[in-house]
Design a protein around this motif. Structure first.
Motif, short mmCIF file in Angstrom:
data_model
loop_
_atom_site.label_atom_id
_atom_site.label_comp_id
_atom_site.label_asym_id
_atom_site.label_seq_id
_atom_site.Cartn_x
_atom_site.Cartn_y
_atom_site.Cartn_z
N LYS A 56 -41.12 21.14 -11.95
CA LYS A 56 -41.03 20.58 -10.60
C LYS A 56 -40.46 19.16 -10.65
O LYS A 56 -40.76 18.39 -11.56
N LYS A 58 -38.95 15.69 -7.96
CA LYS A 58 -38.83 15.06 -6.65
C LYS A 58 -37.59 14.18 -6.71
O LYS A 58 -37.46 13.33 -7.58
N LYS A 63 -37.04 14.71 -1.62
CA LYS A 63 -37.02 16.18 -1.51
C LYS A 63 -37.56 16.79 -2.80
O LYS A 63 -37.41 16.22 -3.89
N TYR A 64 -38.16 17.95 -2.69
CA TYR A 64 -38.76 18.63 -3.82
C TYR A 64 -37.88 19.80 -4.25
O TYR A 64 -37.30 20.49 -3.41
N LYS A 80 -33.39 22.36 -2.20
CA LYS A 80 -34.27 21.21 -1.93
C LYS A 80 -35.23 21.59 -0.79
O LYS A 80 -34.84 22.19 0.20
N THR A 83 -41.18 19.60 1.70
CA THR A 83 -42.56 19.33 1.28
C THR A 83 -42.88 20.09 0.00
O THR A 83 -42.23 21.08 -0.33
N GLU A 84 -43.93 19.62 -0.65
CA GLU A 84 -44.38 20.29 -1.87
C GLU A 84 -44.92 21.69 -1.55
O GLU A 84 -44.74 22.63 -2.33
N MET A 87 -42.05 24.11 -1.28
CA MET A 87 -41.57 24.42 -2.62
C MET A 87 -42.48 25.46 -3.28
O MET A 87 -42.00 26.41 -3.89
#
Length: 116
Positions: A56, A58, A63-64, A80, A83-84, A87
């Motif tokens: 993972k 950022k 963007k995650y 992208k 939010t987490e 993702m």
């Protein structure tokens, strides 16, 4: 259910995307010189869903995104996410649907619907 979509990049190399059941791209593969390499990588992903891991990240813009790793090799990079949680939903969708997803081949660039 998700779908693999094979297509050609502008440099004539092949790629595939894994697209959600809602039509959003979840991840995009690396480039491949030959189409059969692309197809082999899809089969590898389908058969090794329990073996690969997610790395993972950022971005500098907040963007995650994640990368799919198998045997220390990056196989694909996700889109992208804002939010987490979004993702994580993308990763969950891969785990749930990748092994039974179909493959669509648009690499030839043929016009499917003809003249309008």
């Amino acid at each position: 259910m998700g779908t693999f979509v094979i297509s050609k990049r502008l440099n004539d190399f092949y790629k595939f995307e894994f697209v959600s059941r809602k039509g959003k791209t979840i991840f995009t593969s690396n480039s491949y010189e030959l189409k059969f390499e692309c197809e082999e990588e899809i089969e590898l992903l389908k058969s090794c869903v329990e073996s690969f891991s997610y790395m993972k990240f950022k971005s500098s813009r907040g963007k995650y995104f994640f990368k799919i790793i198998l045997d220390e090799k990056t196989l694909a990079t996700s889109r992208k996410y804002s939010t987490e949680l979004m993702m994580q939903k993308g990763m969950d969708e891969i785990t749930k649907y990748i092994s039974r997803s179909e493959t669509l081949d648009f690499a030839n660039g043929d016009i499917i619907f003809g003249d309008v």
